[in-house]
Design a protein around this motif. Structure first.
Motif, mmCIF file in Angstrom:
data_model
loop_
_atom_site.group_PDB
_atom_site.id
_atom_site.type_symbol
_atom_site.label_atom_id
_atom_site.label_comp_id
_atom_site.label_asym_id
_atom_site.label_seq_id
_atom_site.Cartn_x
_atom_site.Cartn_y
_atom_site.Cartn_z
ATOM 1 N N ALA A 193 -20.930 72.241 116.472
ATOM 2 C CA ALA A 193 -21.220 70.820 116.612
ATOM 3 C C ALA A 193 -19.915 70.095 116.905
ATOM 4 N N ARG A 194 -20.033 68.847 117.298
ATOM 5 C CA ARG A 194 -18.859 68.028 117.550
ATOM 6 C C ARG A 194 -18.766 66.945 116.474
ATOM 7 N N VAL A 195 -17.597 66.857 115.887
ATOM 8 C CA VAL A 195 -17.331 65.801 114.906
ATOM 9 C C VAL A 195 -16.768 64.602 115.646
ATOM 10 N N ARG A 196 -17.434 63.478 115.530
ATOM 11 C CA ARG A 196 -17.005 62.262 116.228
ATOM 12 C C ARG A 196 -16.342 61.334 115.215
ATOM 13 N N ARG B 113 -20.444 71.924 105.074
ATOM 14 C CA ARG B 113 -19.023 71.822 105.393
ATOM 15 C C ARG B 113 -18.866 72.027 106.893
ATOM 16 N N VAL B 114 -18.125 71.147 107.532
ATOM 17 C CA VAL B 114 -17.840 71.290 108.956
ATOM 18 C C VAL B 114 -16.319 71.348 109.114
ATOM 19 N N GLU B 115 -15.850 72.453 109.659
ATOM 20 C CA GLU B 115 -14.416 72.629 109.866
ATOM 21 C C GLU B 115 -14.081 72.412 111.335
ATOM 22 N N PHE B 116 -13.000 71.690 111.577
ATOM 23 C CA PHE B 116 -12.538 71.462 112.943
ATOM 24 C C PHE B 116 -11.020 71.333 112.934
ATOM 25 N N PHE B 117 -10.440 71.441 114.115
ATOM 26 C CA PHE B 117 -8.983 71.409 114.238
ATOM 27 C C PHE B 117 -8.562 70.165 115.020
ATOM 28 N N VAL B 118 -7.486 69.548 114.581
ATOM 29 C CA VAL B 118 -6.929 68.394 115.294
ATOM 30 C C VAL B 118 -5.483 68.704 115.648
ATOM 31 N N VAL C 293 -14.410 69.707 118.310
ATOM 32 C CA VAL C 293 -15.358 70.818 118.199
ATOM 33 C C VAL C 293 -15.275 71.401 116.797
ATOM 34 N N GLY C 294 -16.435 71.513 116.146
ATOM 35 C CA GLY C 294 -16.465 71.978 114.770
ATOM 36 C C GLY C 294 -17.388 73.164 114.573
ATOM 37 N N GLN C 295 -17.184 73.848 113.452
ATOM 38 C CA GLN C 295 -18.023 74.977 113.039
ATOM 39 C C GLN C 295 -18.684 74.601 111.715
ATOM 40 N N VAL C 296 -19.999 74.821 111.629
ATOM 41 C CA VAL C 296 -20.761 74.413 110.455
ATOM 42 C C VAL C 296 -20.841 75.573 109.462
ATOM 43 N N TYR C 297 -20.626 75.250 108.188
ATOM 44 C CA TYR C 297 -20.774 76.203 107.091
ATOM 45 C C TYR C 297 -21.643 75.560 106.012
ATOM 46 N N GLY C 298 -22.272 76.406 105.198
ATOM 47 C CA GLY C 298 -22.968 75.880 104.033
ATOM 48 C C GLY C 298 -21.966 75.326 103.031
ATOM 49 N N TYR C 299 -22.468 74.447 102.160
ATOM 50 C CA TYR C 299 -21.566 73.933 101.121
ATOM 51 C C TYR C 299 -21.042 75.097 100.285
ATOM 52 N N ASN C 300 -21.927 76.050 99.991
ATOM 53 C CA ASN C 300 -21.543 77.339 99.416
ATOM 54 C C ASN C 300 -22.132 78.430 100.296
#
Length: 376
Positions: A283-286, A205-210, A48-55
């Motif tokens: 969003a989900r990062v696959r 930028r998409v940030e997610f945790f593993v 599970v990810g969170q979307v951010y702008g590049y800036n």
């Protein structure tokens, strides 16, 4: 006589029905079977990810005052250098004018000090004035020079503060909703200091945790030259289940693992040329996590589960059914990966499971299993 004939006919018909029923019951039931084979598969995992702008640049006011002008349409695209806001500049103009006056006064004092030094210096050379008077003139000249420099610095600062009254876009991007309206006092708490945000969304930028285990698996994978998942790009699965057409890559892994959650922050970059995805979306990062060159696959429909144990109905060469306990690995699309219990080429029942019993014979029809999984 007729009664005897009727009784004979009835007995004959009843015997015929029983014979046909017995024949029907003894006929093996029909089932459909699939033949198992091995394939090269790439296992994937969603995060599970969170979307951010590049800036994502917050637009702050550096001076306090009344907001006089909003020069953009909320939600529109702005270019770097475009005027966004104007804060009332009257007080800043007065400060600028005062700084100009201070500079002019300092320059007048400087001119006087220079004149005095030029007059006293030749007199001191012929001892017409004392050395003390010469030293005082030199000191006055240096002091006047420094006062001019200070006044120039004060004027520059006043000009900079006046420039801050006109707030421009720092980058190209989409601007959001304004946090203040024309006529509001801004720039000092509790009034708004951050007026808006401009986001560059041509890339995201998409940030997610593993988890720690996932992180270690990735690191070990990167050390392996044989793992083909290293070059597999990341996919972005949107909230409606669609896979974003543009692939991404990891560009940042945090320096530490969170000792509370046991996870580590990972950041990926995705191109977004159509500006479809916006900051703030979930969003989900696959990610591809493992490549198996010879995985034995079985359709999920072929599996029976009883109290946590898994079974498949295998049909041998003599068309006999055998209930086989199996060990399953990870699921892959609409298959399971078989770890133990079956072999390549085994035929297992996919349709008609309710009619098949272990140890009985069946009429097996071989079919091809068509996966319902949609390729990304």
């Amino acid at each position: 006589m007729s009664k005897i004939i009727n009784l004979f006919i009835f007995s004959f018909l009843l015997l015929s029905c029983n014979t046909e029923e017995t024949a029907t019951q003894s006929s093996p039931p029909k089932v459909q079977v699939v033949s198992l084979d091995q394939q090269e598969v790439t296992l994937e995992k969603d995060f599970v990810g969170q979307v951010y702008g590049y800036n994502d640049i917050p637009i702050r006011t550096r001076v306090a005052g009344v907001l006089e002008k909003i020069a953009f349409q909320e939600g529109s695209y702005v270019n770097k250098g475009d005027l966004l806001y104007e804060v009332d500049p009257d007080l800043l103009l007065e400060s600028l004018n005062a700084a100009k006056s201070d500079l002019a006064r300092s320059q007048v004092n400087q001119d006087k000090a220079i004149s005095d030094l030029n007059r006293i210096k030749p007199l001191a050379e012929i001892n017409a004035v004392s050395q003390r008077d010469l030293d005082a003139a030199i000191a006055a000249k240096k002091s006047a020079d420094e006062m001019v420099k200070a006044a120039q610095a004060k004027l520059s600062l006043a000009q900079i503060r006046l420039d801050y009254a006109s707030i421009e876009a720092p980058v190209d991007g989409i601007i959001g909703k304004s946090m203040a309206g024309v006529g509001e006092f801004v720039g000092k708490n509790p009034n708004p200091v951050v007026l808006n945000t401009v986001s560059t969304i041509d890339s995201l930028r998409v940030e997610f945790f593993v988890t720690e285990n996932d992180y270690l698996d990735w690191q070990n994978r990167d050390l392996s030259k044989d793992d083909k998942t290293i070059k597999v790009p990341l996919k972005l699965v949107l909230s409606n289940g669609e896979v974003f057409p543009h692939k991404g890559k990891i560009n940042f892994i945090n320096r530490e693992v969170d000792n509370v959650t046991g996870t580590i922050l990972v950041q990926a970059l995705f191109p977004n040329p159509d500006r479809l995805v916006r900051p703030g979306q979930f969003a989900r990062v696959r990610a591809a996590v493992q490549s198996i060159p010879d995985a034995l696959l079985i359709p999920q429909r072929c599996i029976n589960e009883v109290q946590g144990n898994y079974f498949a109905m295998r049909v041998d060469k003599e068309s006999k059914v055998e209930q086989v306990p199996i060990q399953l690995g990870q699921d892959y699309r609409d298959y399971f990966i078989v770890q133990d219990g079956l072999s390549p080429g085994d035929k297992v029942i996919i349709a008609g499971l309710q009619r098949a019993k272990s140890g009985s014979k069946v009429q097996a029809e071989s079919v091809e299993f068509t996966s319902q999984y949609k390729e990304d």
